[in-house]
Design a protein around this motif. Structure first.
Motif, PDB file in Angstrom:
ATOM      1  N   ARG A 376       0.839  -1.209   0.000  1.00 48.09           N
ATOM      2  CA  ARG A 376       0.000   0.000   0.000  1.00 48.09           C
ATOM      3  C   ARG A 376       0.872   1.256   0.000  1.00 48.09           C
ATOM      4  NH1 ARG A 376      -3.922   2.166   4.917  1.00 48.09           N
ATOM      5  NH2 ARG A 376      -2.118   1.512   6.163  1.00 48.09           N
ATOM      6  N   ASP A 377       1.918   1.252   0.822  1.00 50.27           N
ATOM      7  CA  ASP A 377       2.803   2.415   0.899  1.00 50.27           C
ATOM      8  C   ASP A 377       3.618   2.592  -0.379  1.00 50.27           C
ATOM      9  OD1 ASP A 377       2.068   2.883   3.669  1.00 50.27           O
ATOM     10  OD2 ASP A 377       3.202   1.058   4.081  1.00 50.27           O
ATOM     11  N   ALA A 378       3.952   1.473  -1.013  1.00 47.95           N
ATOM     12  CA  ALA A 378       4.683   1.556  -2.282  1.00 47.95           C
ATOM     13  C   ALA A 378       3.842   2.272  -3.332  1.00 47.95           C
ATOM     14  CB  ALA A 378       5.060   0.153  -2.764  1.00 47.95           C
ATOM     15  N   LEU A 379       2.547   1.954  -3.393  1.00 54.77           N
ATOM     16  CA  LEU A 379       1.680   2.645  -4.346  1.00 54.77           C
ATOM     17  C   LEU A 379       1.564   4.126  -4.013  1.00 54.77           C
ATOM     18  CD1 LEU A 379       0.877  -0.323  -5.161  1.00 54.77           C
ATOM     19  CD2 LEU A 379      -1.416   0.592  -5.585  1.00 54.77           C
ATOM     20  N   ALA A 380       1.453   4.436  -2.718  1.00 54.02           N
ATOM     21  CA  ALA A 380       1.361   5.841  -2.310  1.00 54.02           C
ATOM     22  C   ALA A 380       2.621   6.609  -2.687  1.00 54.02           C
ATOM     23  CB  ALA A 380       1.098   5.927  -0.807  1.00 54.02           C
ATOM     24  N   THR A 381       3.769   5.977  -2.498  1.00 56.10           N
ATOM     25  CA  THR A 381       5.038   6.625  -2.838  1.00 56.10           C
ATOM     26  C   THR A 381       5.170   6.817  -4.337  1.00 56.10           C
ATOM     27  OG1 THR A 381       6.072   5.666  -0.875  1.00 56.10           O
ATOM     28  CG2 THR A 381       7.548   6.426  -2.624  1.00 56.10           C
ATOM     29  N   ALA A 382       4.826   5.788  -5.097  1.00 49.50           N
ATOM     30  CA  ALA A 382       4.897   5.895  -6.558  1.00 49.50           C
ATOM     31  C   ALA A 382       3.945   6.966  -7.074  1.00 49.50           C
ATOM     32  CB  ALA A 382       4.568   4.539  -7.180  1.00 49.50           C
ATOM     33  N   MET A 383       2.753   7.021  -6.507  1.00 50.08           N
ATOM     34  CA  MET A 383       1.780   8.039  -6.884  1.00 50.08           C
ATOM     35  C   MET A 383       2.348   9.436  -6.674  1.00 50.08           C
ATOM     36  SD  MET A 383      -1.844   8.814  -4.979  1.00 50.08           S
ATOM     37  CE  MET A 383      -2.303   7.093  -5.007  1.00 50.08           C
ATOM     38  N   THR A 384       3.037   9.625  -5.547  1.00 53.51           N
ATOM     39  CA  THR A 384       3.632  10.933  -5.238  1.00 53.51           C
ATOM     40  C   THR A 384       4.721  11.288  -6.240  1.00 53.51           C
ATOM     41  OG1 THR A 384       3.184  10.529  -2.889  1.00 53.51           O
ATOM     42  CG2 THR A 384       4.723  12.295  -3.433  1.00 53.51           C
ATOM     43  N   LEU A 385       5.571  10.332  -6.568  1.00 51.10           N
ATOM     44  CA  LEU A 385       6.631  10.596  -7.545  1.00 51.10           C
ATOM     45  C   LEU A 385       6.054  10.934  -8.914  1.00 51.10           C
ATOM     46  CD1 LEU A 385       9.180   7.805  -6.527  1.00 51.10           C
ATOM     47  CD2 LEU A 385       9.310  10.254  -6.008  1.00 51.10           C
ATOM     48  N   ASP A 386       4.972  10.254  -9.295  1.00 53.65           N
ATOM     49  CA  ASP A 386       4.316  10.590 -10.565  1.00 53.65           C
ATOM     50  C   ASP A 386       3.795  12.026 -10.554  1.00 53.65           C
ATOM     51  OD1 ASP A 386       4.605   8.246 -12.134  1.00 53.65           O
ATOM     52  OD2 ASP A 386       2.987   7.259 -11.051  1.00 53.65           O
ATOM     53  N   ILE A 387       3.244  12.441  -9.424  1.00 53.68           N
ATOM     54  CA  ILE A 387       2.760  13.821  -9.304  1.00 53.68           C
ATOM     55  C   ILE A 387       3.917  14.804  -9.480  1.00 53.68           C
ATOM     56  CG2 ILE A 387       1.826  15.517  -7.674  1.00 53.68           C
ATOM     57  CD1 ILE A 387       0.087  13.182  -6.554  1.00 53.68           C
ATOM     58  N   PHE A 388       5.046  14.525  -8.824  1.00 56.69           N
ATOM     59  CA  PHE A 388       6.214  15.394  -8.989  1.00 56.69           C
ATOM     60  C   PHE A 388       6.653  15.436 -10.450  1.00 56.69           C
ATOM     61  CE2 PHE A 388       7.669  14.234  -4.404  1.00 56.69           C
ATOM     62  CZ  PHE A 388       6.678  15.059  -3.882  1.00 56.69           C
ATOM     63  N   ASN A 389       6.667  14.291 -11.100  1.00 60.41           N
ATOM     64  CA  ASN A 389       7.070  14.253 -12.514  1.00 60.41           C
ATOM     65  C   ASN A 389       6.144  15.095 -13.377  1.00 60.41           C
ATOM     66  OD1 ASN A 389       9.136  12.464 -11.886  1.00 60.41           O
ATOM     67  ND2 ASN A 389       8.010  10.649 -12.512  1.00 60.41           N
ATOM     68  N   ARG A 390       4.852  14.979 -13.119  1.00 57.55           N
ATOM     69  CA  ARG A 390       3.887  15.731 -13.923  1.00 57.55           C
ATOM     70  C   ARG A 390       4.009  17.236 -13.698  1.00 57.55           C
ATOM     71  NH1 ARG A 390       0.146  11.553 -12.176  1.00 57.55           N
ATOM     72  NH2 ARG A 390      -0.988  13.037 -10.854  1.00 57.55           N
ATOM     73  N   HIS A 391       4.553  17.615 -12.545  1.00 54.37           N
ATOM     74  CA  HIS A 391       4.723  19.035 -12.208  1.00 54.37           C
ATOM     75  C   HIS A 391       6.203  19.399 -12.152  1.00 54.37           C
ATOM     76  CE1 HIS A 391       0.453  19.825 -11.265  1.00 54.37           C
ATOM     77  NE2 HIS A 391       0.448  18.553 -10.895  1.00 54.37           N
ATOM     78  N   ALA A 392       6.951  18.867 -13.087  1.00 57.18           N
ATOM     79  CA  ALA A 392       8.405  19.093 -13.090  1.00 57.18           C
ATOM     80  C   ALA A 392       8.768  20.561 -13.257  1.00 57.18           C
ATOM     81  CB  ALA A 392       9.047  18.275 -14.204  1.00 57.18           C
ATOM     82  N   ASP A 393       7.863  21.365 -13.772  1.00 58.26           N
ATOM     83  CA  ASP A 393       8.107  22.793 -13.916  1.00 58.26           C
ATOM     84  C   ASP A 393       7.971  23.540 -12.592  1.00 58.26           C
ATOM     85  OD1 ASP A 393       5.372  22.097 -13.985  1.00 58.26           O
ATOM     86  OD2 ASP A 393       4.829  23.963 -14.981  1.00 58.26           O
ATOM     87  N   LYS A 394       7.418  22.892 -11.581  1.00 62.89           N
ATOM     88  CA  LYS A 394       7.168  23.547 -10.300  1.00 62.89           C
ATOM     89  C   LYS A 394       8.064  23.031  -9.174  1.00 62.89           C
ATOM     90  CE  LYS A 394       2.208  23.996 -11.365  1.00 62.89           C
ATOM     91  NZ  LYS A 394       2.218  23.177 -12.600  1.00 62.89           N
ATOM     92  N   VAL A 395       8.505  21.786  -9.247  1.00 64.98           N
ATOM     93  CA  VAL A 395       9.227  21.149  -8.138  1.00 64.98           C
ATOM     94  C   VAL A 395      10.703  21.036  -8.482  1.00 64.98           C
ATOM     95  CG1 VAL A 395       9.297  19.178  -6.560  1.00 64.98           C
ATOM     96  CG2 VAL A 395       7.155  19.786  -7.704  1.00 64.98           C
ATOM     97  N   SER A 396      11.556  21.517  -7.582  1.00 69.66           N
ATOM     98  CA  SER A 396      12.997  21.439  -7.825  1.00 69.66           C
ATOM     99  C   SER A 396      13.680  20.386  -6.959  1.00 69.66           C
ATOM    100  CB  SER A 396      13.662  22.798  -7.566  1.00 69.66           C
ATOM    101  OG  SER A 396      13.480  23.201  -6.218  1.00 69.66           O
ATOM    102  N   VAL A 397      13.122  20.117  -5.780  1.00 71.50           N
ATOM    103  CA  VAL A 397      13.708  19.149  -4.849  1.00 71.50           C
ATOM    104  C   VAL A 397      12.563  18.466  -4.115  1.00 71.50           C
ATOM    105  CG1 VAL A 397      15.181  18.799  -2.816  1.00 71.50           C
ATOM    106  CG2 VAL A 397      15.789  20.570  -4.484  1.00 71.50           C
TER     107      VAL A 397
END
Length: 554
Positions: A376-397
């Protein structure tokens, strides 16, 4: 009533029209994904895949640090198994020493000969979880065995950039300046450079990333936003550079507190004395998927957390819902920041995120805030990383909280025992995104329906992200549906596909997790991907899974 209905889950509007114009879509597909390889959003900063190491529980002592004289294999006192595994996933940046610990920490206590360093009371001595340790151990009384030099060695061994969090609550600004001097001043140039050399590091560390306080709305000083803005001005008004491109990160809100952000940026950027400092480039945002009580627990932070191993189907989807909130938080914060910083000098730094549960599943009682990590936590973590990827113009770290023996860890260890959690495999699968061009992708997928406290509720079933490096496109997908696989069809818009490979992380039991006795209960495996007519990818995505596709364009 059908369990799932068909609708769009997309980062951009107009997906239905895009799909309808593609004659190659199969009617039998449950989900359709169209990736626009020529439509890049921004470069995905490798630093988005960072990690957090705080002096708390078993993160440092019994986790990272075992000591040079230990029988446990180590490099300069640092656990070798941890270093080896971290190098497999290309960790780009490490945050240290906190967290809340940072605003009670004096870096000078952690330099010089280890045997001469002072023992101090840890910030965590007052936490209710610490009562079980009966005022004993390194978790309560910080020995300062692991200090700046040891952390820098850890970064060198893992090829990670250091990200240091400075104490703004309880130390003067001069102390911050001197820490920068200790880390970055040229060989032999200052007394602190000489002290560094005496510790075995004549060359400067060249630390670029500096957090100026942590959670200053809470454990970092309980400031009002304008008070903190004033302190931030003072602490960053003059800092020695030594040719290093410093990146200063301010302490942002508790989750989505817009009043904190509004107040800080107004104080910084408006009025008669607007703040002008090109080194201010990061706004820290913290979001833990922690409130899993669905409103049933009021005014009790810990009781609202839920449990790491004892949860039901509703709890599964509630964690996904709480995790996904980070996307709205990022969008809200970005909108406020845009009012004052339209050129976006300052980017989002999501340096604490992940699920947070009750105590009780830690592998050793000394591991305060330790918890088991399930699929369950693996899916939550992957979901978060996908969100960061989709917003690569906004997130630097971004830094996952935390690396080892704590919340949402990639590694659990105690004494000579060591293992990886399902989260390790997520970061291993997603590492290929680092430095790639984030691509626009349209998802049309079934939505999941479940019962939430006797009422119908729903959540998206499939989502993900895509990036490109040269002729290789990496696609990562999360299927949150516990019961049903998804037959997905994927198109790389306007381009031919030469070949594709796949990997999947899944388990038959939603509670599945690795243990010292069974270290392979959850791990990634190869996945068959069918390429049809050089254009379409067909893949069967298992329930409750994380998928990675590596697509070579022809």
């Amino acid at each position: 009533m059908e369990r799932r209905d068909f609708l769009k889950s997309s980062a951009m509007a107009g997906a239905v029209m895009a799909f309808s114009c593609n004659p190659g879509w199969a009617q039998s597909a449950d989900a359709r994904i169209e990736i626009f390889a020529e439509d890049a959003i921004a470069t995905i900063a490798p630093e988005i895949y960072g990690h957090f190491t705080e002096h708390i529980g078993g993160v440092i002592y019994d986790g990272v640090w075992v000591g040079e004289g230990s029988k446990i294999p180590n490099q300069y006192g640092i656990r070798k198994a941890l270093v080896d595994r971290m190098n497999q996933i290309h960790v780009p940046i490490l945050r240290w020493p906190g967290g809340c610990f940072a605003d009670s920490y004096d870096w000078k206590d952690g330099v010089g000969r280890r045997g001469k360093r002072p023992v101090r009371t840890s910030f965590w001595e007052v936490d209710p979880e610490a009562a079980r340790l009966n005022e004993k151990g390194a978790q309560i009384f910080e020995p300062n065995t692991f200090g700046t030099n040891e952390f820098m060695r850890f970064c060198m061994l893992t090829n990670a950039q250091p990200y240091l969090a400075a104490n703004l609550r309880s130390l003067p600004a001069l102390n911050f300046d001197q820490w920068v001097e200790y880390c970055n001043s040229p060989p032999g140039s200052t007394t602190l450079a000489q002290t560094r050399a005496e510790g075995g590091f004549p060359k400067p560390f060249g630390v670029k990333y500096w957090g100026v306080g942590n959670e200053s709305w809470g454990c970092g000083g309980n400031f009002e936003p304008r008070q903190y803005a004033s302190e931030f001005r003072r602490y960053t008004n003059w800092i020695p550079k030594y040719g290093v491109d410093l990146q200063l990160i301010a302490a942002g809100p508790n989750s989505d507190d817009s009043t904190w952000t509004q107040g800080f940026f107004e104080e910084i950027f408006t009025g008669n004395h607007p703040y002008r400092n090109s080194e201010f480039t990061g706004w820290s945002v913290h979001h833990y998927a922690s409130d899993l009580s669905r409103g049933r627990v009021k005014n009790n932070f810990h009781e609202a957390h839920g449990k790491a191993l004892d949860f039901d189907i509703t709890d599964w989807y509630e964690l996904m819902r709480e995790t996904a909130r980070v996307e709205d938080i990022m969008s809200d914060q970005w909108a406020i920041m845009s009012e004052f910083d339209p050129l976006h000098q300052v980017k989002l730094v999501v340096d604490e995120y992940g699920p947070w549960y009750h105590e009780g599943s830690e592998v050793d009682p000394t591991h305060l805030f330790g918890q088991q990590v399930t699929v369950r936590d693996a899916l939550a973590t992957a979901m978060t990383l996908d969100i960061f990827n989709r917003h690569a113009d906004k997130v630097s770290v971004a830094t996952c909280a935390q690396l080892v023996n704590n919340l949402n860890a990639l590694f659990l260890c105690h004494e000579e025992h060591f293992m990886v959690t399902p989260n390790f495999y997520v970061f291993e699968m997603y590492a290929a995104h680092q430095g790639g061009q984030s691509l626009r992708a349209e998802f049309s997928a079934p939505r999941v329906h479940y019962t939430r406290d006797g009422k119908p509720a729903s959540f998206w079933g499939l989502n993900g992200s895509a990036s490109r490096k040269s002729n290789v496109v990496t696609v990562t997908l999360v299927n949150t549906d516990l019961a049903s696989p998804t037959q997905a069809q994927i198109s790389i818009h306007g381009l031919n596909v030469k070949s594709a490979k796949g990997w999947i992380l899944a388990a038959n039991d939603m509670h599945a997790h690795n243990t010292f006795e069974n270290q392979n209960a959850v791990l990634s495996k190869d996945l068959k991907v069918d390429v049809s007519s050089g254009r379409m990818l067909n893949v069967n995505i298992l329930p409750a899974s994380v998928t990675k596709l590596e697509v070579t364009l022809g």
